[in-house]
Design a protein around this motif. Sequence first.
Motif, PDB file in Angstrom:
ATOM      1  N   ASP A   1       0.814  -1.218   0.000  1.00  9.13           N
ATOM      2  CA  ASP A   1       0.000   0.000   0.000  1.00  9.13           C
ATOM      3  C   ASP A   1       0.846   1.266   0.000  1.00  9.13           C
ATOM      4  OD1 ASP A   1      -0.909   0.070   3.557  1.00  9.13           O
ATOM      5  OD2 ASP A   1       0.971  -0.348   2.522  1.00  9.13           O
ATOM      6  N   ARG A   2       2.161   1.096  -0.171  1.00  5.35           N
ATOM      7  CA  ARG A   2       3.068   2.246  -0.324  1.00  5.35           C
ATOM      8  C   ARG A   2       2.988   3.229   0.842  1.00  5.35           C
ATOM      9  NH1 ARG A   2       2.165   4.144  -6.531  1.00  5.35           N
ATOM     10  NH2 ARG A   2       2.947   2.291  -7.607  1.00  5.35           N
ATOM     11  N   ASP A   3       2.800   2.694   2.045  1.00  2.00           N
ATOM     12  CA  ASP A   3       2.808   3.610   3.194  1.00  2.00           C
ATOM     13  C   ASP A   3       4.171   3.656   3.866  1.00  2.00           C
ATOM     14  OD1 ASP A   3       1.219   1.414   5.718  1.00  2.00           O
ATOM     15  OD2 ASP A   3       2.960   1.156   4.413  1.00  2.00           O
TER      16      ASP A   3
ATOM     17  N   ASP B   1       8.029   8.310  -8.005  1.00  4.90           N
ATOM     18  CA  ASP B   1       7.243   7.663  -9.059  1.00  4.90           C
ATOM     19  C   ASP B   1       8.078   7.275 -10.263  1.00  4.90           C
ATOM     20  OD1 ASP B   1       4.551   9.865  -8.179  1.00  4.90           O
ATOM     21  OD2 ASP B   1       4.980   7.841  -7.455  1.00  4.90           O
TER      22      ASP B   1
ATOM     23  N   GLY C   1       4.032   7.063   0.538  1.00  3.70           N
ATOM     24  CA  GLY C   1       2.777   7.640   1.007  1.00  3.70           C
ATOM     25  C   GLY C   1       2.339   8.770   0.095  1.00  3.70           C
ATOM     26  N   GLU C   2       1.988   9.902   0.708  1.00  6.03           N
ATOM     27  CA  GLU C   2       1.485  11.048  -0.054  1.00  6.03           C
ATOM     28  C   GLU C   2       2.593  11.968  -0.558  1.00  6.03           C
ATOM     29  OE1 GLU C   2      -1.661   9.052   0.975  1.00  6.03           O
ATOM     30  OE2 GLU C   2      -0.379   9.740   2.602  1.00  6.03           O
ATOM     31  N   HIS C   3       3.840  11.604  -0.318  1.00  9.33           N
ATOM     32  CA  HIS C   3       4.947  12.501  -0.651  1.00  9.33           C
ATOM     33  C   HIS C   3       5.530  12.178  -2.013  1.00  9.33           C
ATOM     34  CE1 HIS C   3       4.582  13.510   3.540  1.00  9.33           C
ATOM     35  NE2 HIS C   3       4.758  12.247   3.856  1.00  9.33           N
ATOM     36  N   ALA C   4       5.625  13.183  -2.838  1.00 11.67           N
ATOM     37  CA  ALA C   4       6.090  12.979  -4.209  1.00 11.67           C
ATOM     38  C   ALA C   4       7.565  13.307  -4.372  1.00 11.67           C
ATOM     39  CB  ALA C   4       5.258  13.824  -5.155  1.00 11.67           C
TER      40      ALA C   4
ATOM     41  N   THR D   1      -3.542   2.726  -4.618  1.00 14.44           N
ATOM     42  CA  THR D   1      -3.125   3.477  -3.430  1.00 14.44           C
ATOM     43  C   THR D   1      -3.218   4.981  -3.620  1.00 14.44           C
ATOM     44  OG1 THR D   1      -0.786   3.658  -4.066  1.00 14.44           O
ATOM     45  CG2 THR D   1      -1.458   1.638  -2.955  1.00 14.44           C
ATOM     46  N   GLY D   2      -2.998   5.428  -4.836  1.00 15.82           N
ATOM     47  CA  GLY D   2      -2.910   6.878  -5.043  1.00 15.82           C
ATOM     48  C   GLY D   2      -1.668   7.457  -4.386  1.00 15.82           C
ATOM     49  N   ARG D   3      -0.756   6.597  -4.039  1.00 18.02           N
ATOM     50  CA  ARG D   3       0.436   7.046  -3.318  1.00 18.02           C
ATOM     51  C   ARG D   3       1.674   6.935  -4.202  1.00 18.02           C
ATOM     52  NH1 ARG D   3      -1.075   3.820   2.270  1.00 18.02           N
ATOM     53  NH2 ARG D   3      -2.339   5.489   3.205  1.00 18.02           N
ATOM     54  N   HIS D   4       2.773   7.421  -3.679  1.00 12.41           N
ATOM     55  CA  HIS D   4       3.994   7.544  -4.465  1.00 12.41           C
ATOM     56  C   HIS D   4       5.021   6.491  -4.080  1.00 12.41           C
ATOM     57  CE1 HIS D   4       2.390  11.321  -5.969  1.00 12.41           C
ATOM     58  NE2 HIS D   4       2.076  11.618  -4.728  1.00 12.41           N
TER      59      HIS D   4
END
Lengths: 552, 461
Positions: free
Chosen positions: A366-368, A535, A509-512, A455-458
Amino acid sequence: MFGPSRENIGIVPRFQEIASRAGVRFAYFNDAVPGRYYFPEILGGGAGWLDYDRDGWLDLYVMTGCPLAGPQPANGRYKNRLYHNRDGEAFDDVTLSVGGQPTGFGHGCAVGDFNADGYEDLYLSNFGENGLFVNQGDGTFQNVTHASGIAASFWGTSALWLDVDSDGDLDLYAASYVDWNIAMHKACEYNGHKGYCGPGSYTPEADRVFVNQGDGTFIEAAETLGLQAPGGPGLGVAALDFDDDLQPEIYVANDMAEKFLFTRTADPAASRTAGVQPVGRWREVALQAGCALSGSGEAEAGMGVTCADFDGDGRPDIFLTHYYQKKNTLYRNLGRLLFHDDSYVSRIAAHSMLSLGFGTAAIDYDRDGAPDLFIANGHVLGPEQPPPVEMQPQLLHNDGTGKFDDVSAHAGRYFQELWLGRGVAAADFDNDGDLDLVVSHLNKPLALLRNDTPTGRHFLGLRLTSANRTVPVGGRVAATVRGSTRVQPVVAGGSYLSSSDRRLLFGLGEHALVERLKICWPSGRVDQFENVAADQYWRLDEGGQLKPDTFP
Amino acid sequence: MEPKKPISASEPAAADVSPLPLTDAAHGDDKTDVPPPSMTLALRGLRLVLILGLVATAGTGVWAWRGKADAKRWALRGDFVRARSGLRRYLWLFPRDAEARLQLARALATDDALLPKQRWPEAFALLQSIDDRTPQGFEARMCEARLAFLVRLQPTHAEQLVRRALALKPKSRDAWFLLWKILDMTGRGDESETVFQQVLALAAADERTWCLREWFLSQFAPGLANADLDRALGFLKPDETAGPACEFQRLLAFRNAERSSPLNHAALARWFERQGDFEQALKILRESSGLPGAYANRYFVFALVETYLKAGQADLAEKYFVDCPGDRAGYEYWRLQGILHEEAHRDYAQAVTAYDRAMMTWPGPADWRTVLRKAQCLRALGKADEAEQCRAAGEKIRTDLFGAPNQKALLDAAARLTEPRQLDVIAGYYMSLGRRNEAALWRKASPLTGNETGFVQRISN
């Protein structure tokens, strides 16, 4: 069991089983004959991911068995298979075209570029004679088993490539199981039913270490190097640095016996043997380190092993799969080569008592940023035993602190079905930034699980190559985002009988953006990069620049 | 008016009759005062009735008394029907006689020819009607306890009754023995050392070796120790070996027969916990936590704590542990305290201290798992040498106790205690555990004769 509801699960995992659709139609042949119970029948086979043609897409090599008694079929019916990955969408069986096909009752494979020509080679562990196949670089493999001097007949299981003598080339650590042959075969009885005997019925075989001479040949030198300990029916093996000195240790999961942890100590009195560099001698320290036995002193089964920093403290921990009605084990790394059995507090025990685990992989589905766990399960005693025999696999979500919840119920249809799971190899075969899985079974087709979790995550991927053109096992990479740092070791081996993707993959997570990426090489060199874009995969050769790892 | 009776030869002549004391009327009157004939007859009739009544009463009493007196003899002969008949007629006259009630209860309980509904309700009612303060109070409580345990499968109720019996007669070897077995059969073998000590102290000289053997088996091979009773209760078939399946059947039966007892639920939950099914164990504990007295029952609370720990819910384990009933002492208390320190708080130093305290009380010295946990904690504290010594000590206990060759040798010795040297084998084992007292007892013990009464027979009498 102890699983969160769908509402409380966070990101719902989604793994699609696509083997047949993708062109991978394969089932491990274990030659099980009803009522016979030859021991090798029950171990199963593994798989290895390698980009044999360097087209940027990981290809798949899978092991199979063959008839254990009697003559082998003349048509070479029982062959390991090589599947060429076509752009991450589909696979083509190229087994016959690559040549050098081994025959033998196959178990494990280890992928490594032992001749440092940039093309990954294959070592095959068999019941019987092992095999070494060098990648010619032209899409074919050559069988160099005998020419290399590596030929040996023993019950090989998991293996890994590692520079054990610090001479810059890859040597081979080959775990060995027990001394068994048909003449000494016996079936055992459990609760009035016949079944396979366990390792305790036979004498363990010593593991082998084949030291690369640099000229395409190897010599066996386990004892000389100190990489041999008595009483270990080896099944899983992993190499990585546990104590922050950038030198790898080797951890061996022995079945129903004390595990081994080999570390190197500078030893001026190290013996000098022809072909073996007099570096610090390896010594076995698992008991002192607290990772040989369970916390209550029991020798547990130990089939599969995977290592990752599960609790986020910067130190890689050890996860082992075990027997039915026994817990899997999570050894938390305390530093200074000390470990503590955290199986209960991590809830690993609660999730594992009613399953029997084999291959395993630490994947951040889940890329957390926290490595989760996949476990292939399946019993070993044989079909005459009362249930459960086939079992469901498991996906355990890491809450970020090294505590796990079973999210299998939500992960897809594959997880609801029953299997005799064995080898597991993880790889991002579609290069989309998350790890996928291949699972080998007994009696059922191989499964290819593509991770489609939305996930919408990076993520950030990293391919590392050390100055001597090998994977820098023993090194580590730290990725810092918003002040929080996650560390991943560079690992060789792991799982069970299998070889996974050697690239590193960080869930962000949410960090690109990765604010700081720090690479510590086994040579002692440290590379650091700021503001690395997420990404995508990056490539770094030791001493070089960080470059996008593009795919043709 | 009936004619006068003629004077017969047997009747004294009027002149022979001793003169009655003269009444005042007699002194002042020439006429003699004689009751009228009708009144004489009535008086005679009344006297006759009274005499007959007394005779009948006495006769009935004797008849009834004979019934009680003969009942024992008939019962010994196996004629329970006559025994009960005699006792019932006695009780009809003397309903409060506690001894007779006790005898009748026994005559019901021992008659296998009766159906359960013909025996047990009345037997229990009779026993319950006997007050503790009567001379038969102790025996009544013991009978009731045995029936509660062996017939109704209600170990909690049986334990309460045994403890009442012990309050009446603290030096009853049989009562202590029954209590010991109740503890063993409900998974509380860890709590039975003091009870065993009582049994041993009260045992006759020729029973001591048998006691020592029962203790050894109950601690190191509880399946074997309980096998006879499990077979008698139908939980183990004659050709079956004792094991988890039998234990499960027993604990399930206890739980189903005595659902109001939190202890029974906890014992069953612990079985599931030992099998690795923590979810089921917690389910049972949660569902029974509302029973009266659940959280006041130390065993129940400890079962909850241990299961939560195994399930990885250390926060909940600690919540219940903090409020556990009873003393902050004992093996189980310190063992769980140690695990909480170790796993929930990672306070390895405190964990070591707690484990040390746990190992001071039986079965601590034989608990190799706790010794090895202590070793793990020492290792985490960086005390490598101490950890290794501790680990080696724990490993030695484990090997001596559970290592297949040693365990077989010990169980073989326990099965052949008619041979003197086998007692030395077990004595040597206790010495290796550092248990000098037990070792000394074994060394002083005499070989068994082979005629010792089996456990089931002892507990059923």
